[in-house]
Scaffold this motif. Sequence first.
Motif, PDB file in Angstrom:
ATOM      1  N   SER A   1     -12.206  42.217   3.831  1.00  0.00           N
ATOM      2  CA  SER A   1     -12.217  41.057   4.719  1.00  0.00           C
ATOM      3  C   SER A   1     -12.307  39.758   3.936  1.00  0.00           C
ATOM      4  CB  SER A   1     -13.392  41.151   5.695  1.00  0.00           C
ATOM      5  OG  SER A   1     -14.615  41.045   4.995  1.00  0.00           O
TER       6      SER A   1
ATOM      7  N   GLY B   1     -16.260  42.743   7.216  1.00  0.00           N
ATOM      8  CA  GLY B   1     -16.201  44.201   7.199  1.00  0.00           C
ATOM      9  C   GLY B   1     -15.111  44.708   6.275  1.00  0.00           C
TER      10      GLY B   1
ATOM     11  N   ASP C   1     -20.249  46.507   6.657  1.00  0.00           N
ATOM     12  CA  ASP C   1     -20.357  45.049   6.703  1.00  0.00           C
ATOM     13  C   ASP C   1     -20.564  44.565   5.270  1.00  0.00           C
ATOM     14  OD1 ASP C   1     -21.362  42.414   6.816  1.00  0.00           O
ATOM     15  OD2 ASP C   1     -22.228  42.709   8.794  1.00  0.00           O
TER      16      ASP C   1
ATOM     17  N   THR D   1     -14.146  51.021  12.995  1.00  0.00           N
ATOM     18  CA  THR D   1     -13.324  49.952  12.424  1.00  0.00           C
ATOM     19  C   THR D   1     -14.226  48.798  11.982  1.00  0.00           C
ATOM     20  OG1 THR D   1     -13.010  48.925  14.592  1.00  0.00           O
ATOM     21  CG2 THR D   1     -11.377  50.573  13.908  1.00  0.00           C
ATOM     22  N   PRO D   2     -13.706  47.857  11.193  1.00  0.00           N
ATOM     23  CA  PRO D   2     -14.557  46.769  10.690  1.00  0.00           C
ATOM     24  C   PRO D   2     -15.266  45.975  11.782  1.00  0.00           C
ATOM     25  CG  PRO D   2     -12.466  46.768   9.545  1.00  0.00           C
ATOM     26  CD  PRO D   2     -12.348  47.804  10.608  1.00  0.00           C
ATOM     27  N   VAL D   3     -14.593  45.698  12.877  1.00  0.00           N
ATOM     28  CA  VAL D   3     -15.200  44.915  13.953  1.00  0.00           C
ATOM     29  C   VAL D   3     -16.490  45.567  14.461  1.00  0.00           C
ATOM     30  CG1 VAL D   3     -14.877  44.195  16.367  1.00  0.00           C
ATOM     31  CG2 VAL D   3     -13.055  43.817  14.708  1.00  0.00           C
ATOM     32  N   GLU D   4     -16.498  46.886  14.468  1.00  0.00           N
ATOM     33  CA  GLU D   4     -17.653  47.618  15.018  1.00  0.00           C
ATOM     34  C   GLU D   4     -18.826  47.711  14.050  1.00  0.00           C
ATOM     35  OE1 GLU D   4     -15.684  51.144  17.469  1.00  0.00           O
ATOM     36  OE2 GLU D   4     -14.532  50.563  15.707  1.00  0.00           O
ATOM     37  N   CYS D   5     -18.588  47.468  12.768  1.00  0.00           N
ATOM     38  CA  CYS D   5     -19.675  47.632  11.794  1.00  0.00           C
ATOM     39  C   CYS D   5     -20.432  46.333  11.540  1.00  0.00           C
ATOM     40  CB  CYS D   5     -19.125  48.185  10.484  1.00  0.00           C
ATOM     41  SG  CYS D   5     -18.326  46.959   9.408  1.00  0.00           S
ATOM     42  N   VAL D   6     -19.933  45.217  12.033  1.00  0.00           N
ATOM     43  CA  VAL D   6     -20.529  43.912  11.725  1.00  0.00           C
ATOM     44  C   VAL D   6     -21.968  43.842  12.238  1.00  0.00           C
ATOM     45  CG1 VAL D   6     -20.382  41.425  12.122  1.00  0.00           C
ATOM     46  CG2 VAL D   6     -18.301  42.750  11.707  1.00  0.00           C
TER      47      VAL D   6
ATOM     48  N   VAL E   1      -9.148  40.125   8.307  1.00  0.00           N
ATOM     49  CA  VAL E   1     -10.354  40.525   9.025  1.00  0.00           C
ATOM     50  C   VAL E   1     -11.463  39.579   8.579  1.00  0.00           C
ATOM     51  CG1 VAL E   1     -12.090  42.353   9.237  1.00  0.00           C
ATOM     52  CG2 VAL E   1      -9.649  42.942   9.222  1.00  0.00           C
TER      53      VAL E   1
ATOM     54  N   TRP F   1      -8.865  31.495   9.990  1.00  0.00           N
ATOM     55  CA  TRP F   1      -8.967  30.941  11.347  1.00  0.00           C
ATOM     56  C   TRP F   1      -7.895  29.878  11.593  1.00  0.00           C
ATOM     57  CZ3 TRP F   1     -10.763  31.761  15.990  1.00  0.00           C
ATOM     58  CH2 TRP F   1     -10.967  30.682  16.879  1.00  0.00           C
TER      59      TRP F   1
END
Length: 340
Positions: free
Chosen positions: A158, A242, A315, A283-288, A239, A171
């Motif tokens: 990320s 993560g 993360d 997935t990365p979003v879920e580990c943050v 990303v 962004w």
Amino acid sequence: MGYKVAVVGATGNVGREMLNILAERQFPADEVVALASRRSLGTEVSYGDETLTTKDLDQFDFTGWDIALFAIGSDATKKYAPKVAEAGCIVIDNSSLYRYDPDVPLVVPEVNPEAVEGYAKKNIIANPNCSTAQMVVALKPLHDRAKIKRVVVSTYQSVSGSGKDAIDELWNQTKGVYVPGQEVEPSVYPKQIAFNVIPHIDVFLDDGSTKEEWKMVAETKKIVDPSIKVTATCVRVPVFVGHSEAINIETEDFLDEDEARDILREAPGIMVIDKREDGGYVTPVECVGDFATFISRIRQDSTIENGLNFWCVSDNLRKGAALNAVQIAETLGARVLKKG
């Protein structure tokens, strides 16, 4: 009686996470100070329910302080860490400066906690690279059972690993794709990162690998076992937080995928989420925001005699940096300092 802890670089992404994690894990600190450069002097940062005002690193006296968590990059670390260590305060450094120094232990507490006892040579302990930290947490229990000979890893890292400017670049470039006239040219990265992947992290070396890839090789050998062969391809992906890794291992002894799954479920710092169905992986979003290193997609590699594949997500601001540093402090306290 608890510890006196300084967080050096407290206004950056990793420094702020260090303060959060010290509070979340109720680290036995009697006093915590937030330190930063003069340009960030007076900035307020959160430490649990408290708000700390940053103090000037240049003017701070570390005499009588127990632990300093460094998150300021190699150049600043080179200037300040020896002075802090000389004052009797143990430095836990998140930069790459001391990772390959034979007199400085490189520690992932789930893997080589005993290594913290070697801190006394320089009063410094090194935190590994973010991509290495999560990988070795998964490798160690499998290595103990079946002895890993070779690792092939591809990372999907990320932008937060490159700092706040990289987060802003992703962004702004993403917005620019949708709004004509607001396109943003790359500045942090050599190419556009939004809706793209870049197979290039850190500088290129003479053999065609990047320094990030070299770090994974060298650090795995130092932390786990110098006999392990590692080859890595490190990729920056769009990303925010993560890191993900597709890992292939070859072992000396046969290791069944079901046994590997059971071993990893019992291993410290690991959460196995491995269902062979849609969405049965992390997935990365879920580990943050989580402490764990998540393992999914565990399966046999039929192309070699003793091979396994798996997916590893964590993360990177936590296990890859701030969390591991705090865990080193906890391990140091339990094994050496024994206060609190």
